[in-house]
Design a protein around this motif. Structure first.
Motif, short mmCIF file in Angstrom:
data_model
loop_
_atom_site.label_atom_id
_atom_site.label_comp_id
_atom_site.label_asym_id
_atom_site.label_seq_id
_atom_site.Cartn_x
_atom_site.Cartn_y
_atom_site.Cartn_z
N ASP A 1 12.09 71.89 16.78
CA ASP A 1 13.66 71.11 16.10
C ASP A 1 14.23 71.77 16.26
N ASP A 2 16.03 71.14 17.20
CA ASP A 2 17.01 71.87 17.13
C ASP A 2 18.08 72.29 15.82
N GLN A 3 17.41 71.97 14.89
CA GLN A 3 17.95 72.01 13.80
C GLN A 3 17.19 73.61 13.01
N ALA A 4 16.20 73.73 13.41
CA ALA A 4 15.30 74.32 12.79
C ALA A 4 15.15 75.87 12.07
N LEU A 5 16.48 76.37 13.56
CA LEU A 5 16.86 77.97 12.66
C LEU A 5 17.93 77.77 12.72
#
Length: 200
Positions: free
Chosen positions: A104-108
């Motif tokens: 997910d593009d918010q995971a990091l």
């Protein structure tokens, strides 16, 4: 003791690989930095090549397998990341990119990351700045200032020249974990005496 979890993602294609060798040295340096602060660490090593088929299926179906989900959760749950990619066509490898494509593009978001790459020649060292750093900026991670690139000439008799970069980057990652501003090493603080230069 407060233990920090460091996920190490390496995308070497062979066994052994220079990417794995660099990843191991970076992980060891980070562990030493944490130990020097009295902090324990757990290193979670992820060889992306072991999950290539699951990654392909995830991209095709939109769903990770149980084993891939566990790996992705390890990455998203880690306190910090060390990522190492071999250089292909002056960029990171497709396998490396595939791994981060399924996150997910918010995971990091907000996660400290140490960027590293390997390649056959020093000419590709800018892969860190022109490929890896923009990727992790897009993922809202926090790459540390010093990236580590290792060319073929950095191994063997020349391996000692790689060590200061590894130590610097490891120190920056640990500082980022503690929300500190890393102290830059001034090479002019301890110059080589002129007499020693004449005798060398």
């Amino acid at each position: 003791m407060n233990e920090k979890v460091i996920a190490v993602v390496t995308a070497g294609l062979t066994t052994p690989s220079s990417s794995r060798l660099l990843a191991d040295q970076l992980a060891e340096a980070v562990r030493d930095e944490l130990s020097g602060r009295g902090i324990g660490s757990r290193i979670e090593l992820i060889e992306v090549r072991d999950h290539a088929h699951d990654l392909t299926n995830n991209l095709l179906t939109g769903f990770p397998s149980a084993s891939l989900r566990e790996v992705l959760e390890t990455v998203t749950g880690a306190d910090a990341l060390i990522v190492v990619s071999p250089t292909f066509s002056a960029s990171y490898s497709g396998l490396f990119k595939m791994f981060f494509d399924v996150l997910d593009d918010q995971a990091l978001a907000g996660k400290p990351v140490l960027l590293a790459a390997t390649g056959g020649t020093e000419r590709h060292s800018l892969v860190l700045e022109f490929a890896l750093r923009p990727l992790f900026a897009y993922l809202k991670a926090l790459p540390v200032p010093t990236g580590v690139y290792a060319a073929s000439t950095d191994w063997g008799p020349n391996a000692a020249g790689l060590r200061p970069r590894i130590t610097q980057a490891a120190g920056e990652l640990v500082a980022a974990l503690h929300h500190e501003t890393p102290t830059a090493t001034d090479p002019f603080n301890n110059p080589t005496p002129f007499e020693d230069l004449l005798n060398s």
